[in-house]
Design a protein around this motif. Structure first.
Motif, PDB file in Angstrom:
ATOM      1  N   ASP A 124      -7.216  -0.728  -8.854  1.00 38.59           N
ATOM      2  CA  ASP A 124      -8.247   0.222  -8.456  1.00 38.59           C
ATOM      3  C   ASP A 124      -7.569   1.529  -8.072  1.00 38.59           C
ATOM      4  O   ASP A 124      -6.834   1.586  -7.078  1.00 38.59           O
ATOM      5  CB  ASP A 124      -9.063  -0.344  -7.288  1.00 38.59           C
ATOM      6  CG  ASP A 124     -10.191   0.586  -6.864  1.00 38.59           C
ATOM      7  OD1 ASP A 124     -10.358   1.648  -7.499  1.00 38.59           O
ATOM      8  OD2 ASP A 124     -10.896   0.253  -5.886  1.00 38.59           O
ATOM      9  N   LYS A 125      -7.773   2.583  -8.871  1.00 42.10           N
ATOM     10  CA  LYS A 125      -7.098   3.854  -8.627  1.00 42.10           C
ATOM     11  C   LYS A 125      -7.554   4.526  -7.334  1.00 42.10           C
ATOM     12  O   LYS A 125      -6.880   5.433  -6.847  1.00 42.10           O
ATOM     13  CB  LYS A 125      -7.327   4.810  -9.801  1.00 42.10           C
ATOM     14  CG  LYS A 125      -6.839   4.274 -11.142  1.00 42.10           C
ATOM     15  CD  LYS A 125      -5.364   3.948 -11.139  1.00 42.10           C
ATOM     16  CE  LYS A 125      -4.895   3.460 -12.503  1.00 42.10           C
ATOM     17  NZ  LYS A 125      -3.472   3.063 -12.505  1.00 42.10           N
ATOM     18  N   SER A 126      -8.676   4.116  -6.792  1.00 41.27           N
ATOM     19  CA  SER A 126      -9.136   4.672  -5.518  1.00 41.27           C
ATOM     20  C   SER A 126      -8.583   3.917  -4.326  1.00 41.27           C
ATOM     21  O   SER A 126      -8.865   4.261  -3.178  1.00 41.27           O
ATOM     22  CB  SER A 126     -10.669   4.665  -5.462  1.00 41.27           C
ATOM     23  OG  SER A 126     -11.162   3.329  -5.503  1.00 41.27           O
ATOM     24  N   SER A 127      -7.791   2.875  -4.597  1.00 42.91           N
ATOM     25  CA  SER A 127      -7.181   2.066  -3.536  1.00 42.91           C
ATOM     26  C   SER A 127      -5.673   2.284  -3.529  1.00 42.91           C
ATOM     27  O   SER A 127      -5.059   2.448  -4.592  1.00 42.91           O
ATOM     28  CB  SER A 127      -7.497   0.586  -3.762  1.00 42.91           C
ATOM     29  OG  SER A 127      -6.714  -0.238  -2.915  1.00 42.91           O
ATOM     30  N   PRO A 128      -5.045   2.261  -2.355  1.00 34.27           N
ATOM     31  CA  PRO A 128      -3.587   2.436  -2.302  1.00 34.27           C
ATOM     32  C   PRO A 128      -2.803   1.171  -2.618  1.00 34.27           C
ATOM     33  O   PRO A 128      -1.568   1.190  -2.589  1.00 34.27           O
ATOM     34  CB  PRO A 128      -3.358   2.861  -0.852  1.00 34.27           C
ATOM     35  CG  PRO A 128      -4.433   2.156  -0.092  1.00 34.27           C
ATOM     36  CD  PRO A 128      -5.638   2.153  -1.003  1.00 34.27           C
ATOM     37  N   THR A 129      -3.481   0.075  -2.946  1.00 33.31           N
ATOM     38  CA  THR A 129      -2.819  -1.218  -3.080  1.00 33.31           C
ATOM     39  C   THR A 129      -2.241  -1.415  -4.479  1.00 33.31           C
ATOM     40  O   THR A 129      -2.946  -1.278  -5.482  1.00 33.31           O
ATOM     41  CB  THR A 129      -3.799  -2.360  -2.763  1.00 33.31           C
ATOM     42  OG1 THR A 129      -4.288  -2.213  -1.425  1.00 33.31           O
ATOM     43  CG2 THR A 129      -3.109  -3.703  -2.883  1.00 33.31           C
ATOM     44  N   TRP A 145      -3.652  11.375   4.445  1.00 34.27           N
ATOM     45  CA  TRP A 145      -3.031  10.343   3.621  1.00 34.27           C
ATOM     46  C   TRP A 145      -4.072   9.775   2.662  1.00 34.27           C
ATOM     47  O   TRP A 145      -5.093   9.243   3.079  1.00 34.27           O
ATOM     48  CB  TRP A 145      -2.453   9.237   4.492  1.00 34.27           C
ATOM     49  CG  TRP A 145      -1.286   9.699   5.312  1.00 34.27           C
ATOM     50  CD1 TRP A 145      -1.292  10.039   6.622  1.00 34.27           C
ATOM     51  CD2 TRP A 145       0.058   9.871   4.851  1.00 34.27           C
ATOM     52  NE1 TRP A 145      -0.035  10.433   7.030  1.00 34.27           N
ATOM     53  CE2 TRP A 145       0.814  10.340   5.963  1.00 34.27           C
ATOM     54  CE3 TRP A 145       0.706   9.691   3.632  1.00 34.27           C
ATOM     55  CZ2 TRP A 145       2.176  10.611   5.873  1.00 34.27           C
ATOM     56  CZ3 TRP A 145       2.065   9.966   3.551  1.00 34.27           C
ATOM     57  CH2 TRP A 145       2.776  10.415   4.662  1.00 34.27           C
ATOM     58  N   ILE A 146      -3.806   9.928   1.372  1.00 36.91           N
ATOM     59  CA  ILE A 146      -4.720   9.453   0.344  1.00 36.91           C
ATOM     60  C   ILE A 146      -3.977   8.472  -0.560  1.00 36.91           C
ATOM     61  O   ILE A 146      -2.739   8.452  -0.590  1.00 36.91           O
ATOM     62  CB  ILE A 146      -5.280  10.632  -0.487  1.00 36.91           C
ATOM     63  CG1 ILE A 146      -4.144  11.352  -1.227  1.00 36.91           C
ATOM     64  CG2 ILE A 146      -6.042  11.602   0.411  1.00 36.91           C
ATOM     65  CD1 ILE A 146      -4.630  12.428  -2.182  1.00 36.91           C
ATOM     66  N   ASP A 150       0.847  -1.192   0.000  1.00 40.38           N
ATOM     67  CA  ASP A 150       0.000   0.000   0.000  1.00 40.38           C
ATOM     68  C   ASP A 150       0.883   1.242   0.000  1.00 40.38           C
ATOM     69  O   ASP A 150       1.807   1.346   0.824  1.00 40.38           O
ATOM     70  CB  ASP A 150      -0.915   0.029   1.226  1.00 40.38           C
ATOM     71  CG  ASP A 150      -1.982  -1.056   1.177  1.00 40.38           C
ATOM     72  OD1 ASP A 150      -2.109  -1.720   0.129  1.00 40.38           O
ATOM     73  OD2 ASP A 150      -2.669  -1.262   2.201  1.00 40.38           O
ATOM     74  N   ILE A 151       0.616   2.186  -0.898  1.00 46.07           N
ATOM     75  CA  ILE A 151       1.376   3.428  -0.986  1.00 46.07           C
ATOM     76  C   ILE A 151       0.396   4.592  -0.890  1.00 46.07           C
ATOM     77  O   ILE A 151      -0.577   4.664  -1.645  1.00 46.07           O
ATOM     78  CB  ILE A 151       2.187   3.509  -2.285  1.00 46.07           C
ATOM     79  CG1 ILE A 151       3.160   2.329  -2.385  1.00 46.07           C
ATOM     80  CG2 ILE A 151       2.954   4.824  -2.358  1.00 46.07           C
ATOM     81  CD1 ILE A 151       3.993   2.311  -3.644  1.00 46.07           C
ATOM     82  N   HIS A 152       0.665   5.486   0.055  1.00 40.53           N
ATOM     83  CA  HIS A 152      -0.172   6.661   0.271  1.00 40.53           C
ATOM     84  C   HIS A 152       0.639   7.927   0.001  1.00 40.53           C
ATOM     85  O   HIS A 152       1.870   7.943   0.141  1.00 40.53           O
ATOM     86  CB  HIS A 152      -0.707   6.720   1.707  1.00 40.53           C
ATOM     87  CG  HIS A 152      -1.727   5.667   2.013  1.00 40.53           C
ATOM     88  ND1 HIS A 152      -1.367   4.384   2.400  1.00 40.53           N
ATOM     89  CD2 HIS A 152      -3.093   5.702   2.015  1.00 40.53           C
ATOM     90  CE1 HIS A 152      -2.467   3.676   2.613  1.00 40.53           C
ATOM     91  NE2 HIS A 152      -3.528   4.450   2.392  1.00 40.53           N
ATOM     92  N   GLU A 153      -0.082   8.990  -0.329  1.00 42.45           N
ATOM     93  CA  GLU A 153       0.497  10.319  -0.507  1.00 42.45           C
ATOM     94  C   GLU A 153      -0.089  11.258   0.547  1.00 42.45           C
ATOM     95  O   GLU A 153      -1.291  11.214   0.824  1.00 42.45           O
ATOM     96  CB  GLU A 153       0.176  10.858  -1.903  1.00 42.45           C
ATOM     97  CG  GLU A 153       0.598  12.295  -2.130  1.00 42.45           C
ATOM     98  CD  GLU A 153      -0.001  12.906  -3.395  1.00 42.45           C
ATOM     99  OE1 GLU A 153       0.462  13.985  -3.792  1.00 42.45           O
ATOM    100  OE2 GLU A 153      -0.931  12.295  -3.962  1.00 42.45           O
TER     101      GLU A 153
END
Length: 334
Positions: free
Chosen positions: A278-283, A251-252, A242-245
């Motif tokens: 899924d672009k709405s998921s951080p995975t 954190w999104i 999982d990668i968040h910004e």
């Protein structure tokens, strides 16, 4: 920094500033055409070589519908030449940025210094001009070879910003670059936008990504907590990270298609880009088959991009021998 000082004082040396950065601090340094050698020596430590004393950045195209009465036309340069790879972190200027009494810099090449990069480059029509007329009145480097604002990020994600203009982030410059088509608001000023984002980047509020929840398992198996310690030969497995910004303090999910993944033992057996289904998921994920070779392997995500904090995530797993009754059997007839 005070431009005309010849030293920082007995209690502050260049090595002290470097140690301050090493002790997990960020700094911003502003210079101008009057900055003395001590300031330039500090910049050299980070791979930044500013023009010599006496040179001033000039040239570039002022924005349309700009009143020349709003700014000084002498020793003035304009640029909207943002370094393209960092436009995913910084907003690309819609109008030129005003640079007064500024100086340009030449940066170390990427081969010699992978931590330094330009943020705002000089306009293609910009040049350095000496205050005294003569054979060397114009500098030998010009155009987008000159950097006005540069960023430096250490291996441990500490950040340094160098600006070649002290007035660039002043009230006068911000007021002079407001856009009349947007109501002359301060938010429409290209100087305001750039300087705000420079501060946010320097203080780790912009361009920050993080990796969490790294996991892997055999395809079809249900996850029950801990990651497996080993897999057998030629087994289909799947890897997740999982990668968040960090954006506006929250954190999104980070959206990208260039997150590189490796499955390696000495040399990579797989070297691919992770998939974000899924672009709405951080995975981010990838499915692979373990090799026939036995040994200790690593899942590696080494994600280094200009303007972003570095992600260097490694996780070990063993590929082990099949049981004696798991080898393929062949029957022959005579």
């Amino acid at each position: 920094m005070a431009p005309t000082v010849k030293s920082f004082g007995m209690d502050l040396q260049i090595k002290d500033i470097l140690e301050f950065v090493d002790f997990h601090h960020n700094i911003m340094v502003f210079l101008n055409n009057e900055s003395r050698q001590i300031s330039r020596d500090l910049a050299n430590e980070f791979g930044i070589n500013f023009d010599e004393y006496g040179y001033t950045l000039n040239g570039g195209q002022p924005p349309q519908k700009a009143s020349q009465a709003a700014f000084n036309t002498k020793n003035t340069a304009w640029s909207r030449n943002m370094f393209e790879p960092i436009t995913r972190v910084f907003s690309k200027p819609q109008r030129p940025v005003l640079i007064e009494d500024g100086i340009g810099a030449v940066l170390d090449t990427m081969e010699n210094n992978q931590h330094i990069f330009p943020i705002l480059r000089g306009d293609v029509g910009s040049f350095s001009k000496h205050s005294e007329e003569g054979p060397s009145e114009v500098g030998i480097v010009s155009g987008n070879q000159l950097s006005v604002v540069a960023g430096y990020q250490t291996q441990y994600n500490l950040r340094v910003v160098f600006s070649g203009s002290m007035k660039m982030c002043g009230n006068a410059a911000m007021m002079a670059t407001r856009d009349p088509l947007q109501g002359n608001t301060i938010q429409s000023s290209s100087n305001y936008v750039l300087c705000t984002e420079m501060v946010e980047w320097n203080l780790q509020e912009r361009g920050v990504v993080r990796a969490t929840n790294v996991r892997h398992n055999k395809v079809g198996d249900d996850r029950n907590g801990a990651n497996p310690e080993n897999y057998k030969r030629e087994v289909d497995i799947e890897y997740f990270i999982d990668i968040h910004e960090k954006k506006n303090g929250e954190w999104i999910p980070w959206v990208a298609d260039d997150v590189q993944f490796q499955f390696t033992m000495l040399d990579p057996y797989y070297q691919v880009a992770l998939e974000q289904k899924d672009k709405s998921s951080p995975t981010f994920t990838y499915q692979l088959k373990t090799p026939w070779r036995l040994g200790i392997f690593k899942f590696v995500v080494d994600y280094k991009r200009y303007g972003l904090t570095y992600i260097d995530n490694k996780m070990e797993v063993s590929v082990i021998q099949l049981r004696h009754d798991e080898f393929p059997r062949y029957e022959t007839t005579g």
